[in-house]
Design a protein around this motif. Structure first.
Motif, PDB file in Angstrom:
ATOM      1  N   LEU A 195       0.848  -1.180   0.000  1.00  0.00           N
ATOM      2  CA  LEU A 195       0.000   0.000   0.000  1.00  0.00           C
ATOM      3  C   LEU A 195       0.891   1.240   0.000  1.00  0.00           C
ATOM      4  O   LEU A 195       1.742   1.412   0.886  1.00  0.00           O
ATOM      5  CB  LEU A 195      -0.925   0.015   1.213  1.00  0.00           C
ATOM      6  N   HIS A 196       0.713   2.069  -1.011  1.00  0.00           N
ATOM      7  CA  HIS A 196       1.407   3.347  -1.105  1.00  0.00           C
ATOM      8  C   HIS A 196       1.163   4.134   0.183  1.00  0.00           C
ATOM      9  O   HIS A 196       0.087   4.051   0.776  1.00  0.00           O
ATOM     10  CB  HIS A 196       0.851   4.101  -2.319  1.00  0.00           C
ATOM     11  N   PRO A 197       2.143   4.912   0.651  1.00  0.00           N
ATOM     12  CA  PRO A 197       1.935   5.637   1.915  1.00  0.00           C
ATOM     13  C   PRO A 197       0.692   6.510   1.945  1.00  0.00           C
ATOM     14  O   PRO A 197       0.070   6.668   2.996  1.00  0.00           O
ATOM     15  CB  PRO A 197       3.216   6.460   2.073  1.00  0.00           C
ATOM     16  N   THR A 198       0.303   7.070   0.811  1.00  0.00           N
ATOM     17  CA  THR A 198      -0.914   7.894   0.811  1.00  0.00           C
ATOM     18  C   THR A 198      -2.162   7.050   1.064  1.00  0.00           C
ATOM     19  O   THR A 198      -3.197   7.576   1.460  1.00  0.00           O
ATOM     20  CB  THR A 198      -1.062   8.648  -0.521  1.00  0.00           C
ATOM     21  N   ASP A 251       5.305   9.824   2.640  1.00  0.00           N
ATOM     22  CA  ASP A 251       5.020  10.940   1.740  1.00  0.00           C
ATOM     23  C   ASP A 251       4.546  12.112   2.591  1.00  0.00           C
ATOM     24  O   ASP A 251       3.429  12.110   3.094  1.00  0.00           O
ATOM     25  CB  ASP A 251       3.951  10.548   0.725  1.00  0.00           C
ATOM     26  N   HIS A 252       5.417  13.105   2.782  1.00  0.00           N
ATOM     27  CA  HIS A 252       5.072  14.272   3.577  1.00  0.00           C
ATOM     28  C   HIS A 252       4.541  15.418   2.723  1.00  0.00           C
ATOM     29  O   HIS A 252       4.223  16.484   3.265  1.00  0.00           O
ATOM     30  CB  HIS A 252       6.282  14.753   4.372  1.00  0.00           C
ATOM     31  N   TYR A 253       4.426  15.195   1.418  1.00  0.00           N
ATOM     32  CA  TYR A 253       3.921  16.242   0.525  1.00  0.00           C
ATOM     33  C   TYR A 253       2.404  16.313   0.549  1.00  0.00           C
ATOM     34  O   TYR A 253       1.829  17.398   0.656  1.00  0.00           O
ATOM     35  CB  TYR A 253       4.421  15.976  -0.897  1.00  0.00           C
ATOM     36  N   TRP A 254       1.730  15.154   0.463  1.00  0.00           N
ATOM     37  CA  TRP A 254       0.297  15.150   0.231  1.00  0.00           C
ATOM     38  C   TRP A 254      -0.594  15.354   1.454  1.00  0.00           C
ATOM     39  O   TRP A 254      -1.716  15.846   1.310  1.00  0.00           O
ATOM     40  CB  TRP A 254      -0.116  13.852  -0.482  1.00  0.00           C
ATOM     41  N   CYS A 302      -5.475  11.657   1.929  1.00  0.00           N
ATOM     42  CA  CYS A 302      -4.142  11.100   2.170  1.00  0.00           C
ATOM     43  C   CYS A 302      -3.977  10.714   3.634  1.00  0.00           C
ATOM     44  O   CYS A 302      -4.383  11.449   4.538  1.00  0.00           O
ATOM     45  CB  CYS A 302      -3.079  12.116   1.778  1.00  0.00           C
ATOM     46  N   ALA A 303      -3.352   9.575   3.862  1.00  0.00           N
ATOM     47  CA  ALA A 303      -3.093   9.129   5.233  1.00  0.00           C
ATOM     48  C   ALA A 303      -2.176  10.113   5.953  1.00  0.00           C
ATOM     49  O   ALA A 303      -1.253  10.679   5.362  1.00  0.00           O
ATOM     50  CB  ALA A 303      -2.455   7.742   5.215  1.00  0.00           C
ATOM     51  N   ALA A 304      -2.421  10.289   7.237  1.00  0.00           N
ATOM     52  CA  ALA A 304      -1.600  11.176   8.054  1.00  0.00           C
ATOM     53  C   ALA A 304      -0.203  10.586   8.238  1.00  0.00           C
ATOM     54  O   ALA A 304      -0.009   9.371   8.127  1.00  0.00           O
ATOM     55  CB  ALA A 304      -2.256  11.381   9.417  1.00  0.00           C
ATOM     56  N   PRO A 305       0.796  11.434   8.525  1.00  0.00           N
ATOM     57  CA  PRO A 305       2.165  10.939   8.660  1.00  0.00           C
ATOM     58  C   PRO A 305       2.332   9.810   9.675  1.00  0.00           C
ATOM     59  O   PRO A 305       3.098   8.870   9.430  1.00  0.00           O
ATOM     60  CB  PRO A 305       2.944  12.188   9.088  1.00  0.00           C
ATOM     61  N   ASP A 306       1.627   9.869  10.816  1.00  0.00           N
ATOM     62  CA  ASP A 306       1.788   8.802  11.802  1.00  0.00           C
ATOM     63  C   ASP A 306       1.204   7.487  11.317  1.00  0.00           C
ATOM     64  O   ASP A 306       1.741   6.411  11.608  1.00  0.00           O
ATOM     65  CB  ASP A 306       1.164   9.206  13.136  1.00  0.00           C
ATOM     66  N   VAL A 307       0.121   7.569  10.545  1.00  0.00           N
ATOM     67  CA  VAL A 307      -0.472   6.359   9.955  1.00  0.00           C
ATOM     68  C   VAL A 307       0.472   5.785   8.915  1.00  0.00           C
ATOM     69  O   VAL A 307       0.667   4.563   8.826  1.00  0.00           O
ATOM     70  CB  VAL A 307      -1.852   6.684   9.346  1.00  0.00           C
ATOM     71  N   ALA A 320      10.544  13.395   2.826  1.00  0.00           N
ATOM     72  CA  ALA A 320      10.557  12.734   4.135  1.00  0.00           C
ATOM     73  C   ALA A 320      11.893  12.069   4.412  1.00  0.00           C
ATOM     74  O   ALA A 320      11.944  11.063   5.128  1.00  0.00           O
ATOM     75  CB  ALA A 320       9.424  11.713   4.196  1.00  0.00           C
ATOM     76  N   ASP A 321      12.974  12.617   3.891  1.00  0.00           N
ATOM     77  CA  ASP A 321      14.274  11.955   3.952  1.00  0.00           C
ATOM     78  C   ASP A 321      14.655  11.505   5.368  1.00  0.00           C
ATOM     79  O   ASP A 321      14.924  10.325   5.609  1.00  0.00           O
ATOM     80  CB  ASP A 321      15.381  12.880   3.431  1.00  0.00           C
ATOM     81  N   ALA A 322      14.687  12.438   6.299  1.00  0.00           N
ATOM     82  CA  ALA A 322      15.190  12.132   7.639  1.00  0.00           C
ATOM     83  C   ALA A 322      14.304  11.131   8.356  1.00  0.00           C
ATOM     84  O   ALA A 322      14.791  10.149   8.935  1.00  0.00           O
ATOM     85  CB  ALA A 322      15.313  13.421   8.455  1.00  0.00           C
TER      86      ALA A 322
END
Length: 303
Positions: A104-107, A138-141, A148-153, A179-181
């Motif tokens: 599943l894509h991060p989004t 993916d921190h862009y979307w 789009c799913a939240a960063p923690d999800v 989201a490199d780091a």
């Protein structure tokens, strides 16, 4: 004719020319690029056959026939969601030149429920499914889309996919956008699987060096040929021969000079040649390196 009439006619002609130019640009965006000069031995390390129109055996065969004519002998077709994952597995069964990656894509990370996990695990048991992907962060979307799913999800789903790759012994295919780091931190904390592929690598030279030092494989798409991608070309130059792949990410990221036009696996030689130029090697030698790496990383048969 009066001076006023002449000016009006000139202005009208200018508007018509502008409209014509706009129509020409729009028409060009719909036109596929011409076939490149063949470059034998290539493998498209990441494409989306379904999004390219490959929704049945005949259309998949046509896409792969076209690719094979210019030297692209095998492709990895990749899923974004569960529907695409099922299509990818089917496509890999329809044609011996296609292999699948599922995740599943991060989004779409919010869709990773128990049923999806069980289905993905069943898919990974198929020998035609050669990677877990694309997954990552993916921190862009998230700030741009309510769907789009939240960063923690995303992070939680990413950790599950990392574990899945380790349990199945298959490569982990990474999607990373802004989201490199965080992504590198999670990989370090969880312990990366044996093979990590940084799909459509877009980082700078420092991120590239960190990935290289960790033993990750960096896959470059048409973006490496874009005029505004000087830093990405530096990154592509420093990757060792054994850690570099090439991909289309079709139907997206069509290489220069066809940026914005429809992409397919047959366009891969354009990007392979761009990489060869960046790395200062012969085109044919670059193709041999890229193809051999893909067959090794994904454990592909020769046929």
């Amino acid at each position: 004719m009066s001076e006023t009439a002449e000016i009006a006619d000139a202005e009208a002609a200018g508007v018509a020319a502008t409209e014509s130019n706009k129509a020409a640009r729009k028409r060009r965006r719909r036109e596929p690029p011409p076939d490149p000069v063949p470059l034998p031995g290539l493998v498209d390390a990441h494409t989306h056959l379904a999004a390219c129109g490959g929704r049945d055996p005949e259309s998949v065969r046509a896409i792969l026939d076209h690719a094979e004519q210019v030297g692209v002998g095998q492709v990895i077709t990749v899923a974004d969601d569960m529907i695409d994952a099922r299509w990818a597995v089917e496509a890999a069964a329809w044609d011996h030149r296609a292999f699948a990656a599922v995740a599943l894509h991060p989004t779409h990370a919010g869709e990773l429920d128990d049923d999806a996990k069980a289905e993905l695990e069943r898919m990974l048991a198929d020998p035609r499914v050669v990677a877990v992907g694309e997954t990552g962060l993916d921190h862009y979307w998230p700030s741009r889309s309510d769907d789009c799913a939240a960063p923690d999800v995303q992070a939680e789903a990413f950790r599950w996919h990392i574990d899945l790759a380790k349990r199945t012994g298959k490569p982990l295919m990474i999607h990373n956008r802004e989201a490199d780091a965080d992504l590198l931190d999670i990989l370090a904390a969880e312990g990366a699987p044996e093979t990590v592929i940084m799909h459509c690598f877009s980082g700078d030279r420092n991120v590239a060096q960190e990935c290289v030092d960790r033993g990750y494989v960096l896959s470059f798409a048409g973006t490496v040929s874009f005029a505004n991608a000087a830093e990405l070309r530096v990154a592509a130059e420093i990757v060792p021969d054994e850690q570099v792949l090439v991909e289309t990410d079709a139907p997206f990221l069509t290489p220069h000079p066809y940026r914005g036009q429809p992409n397919q696996s047959y366009c891969l030689p354009y990007t392979a040649r761009a990489l060869a130029e960046v790395r200062g090697v012969d085109d044919a030698a670059m193709a041999r390196i890229l193809g051999a790496n893909a067959r090794r990383v994904y454990r592909l048969p020769l046929r």
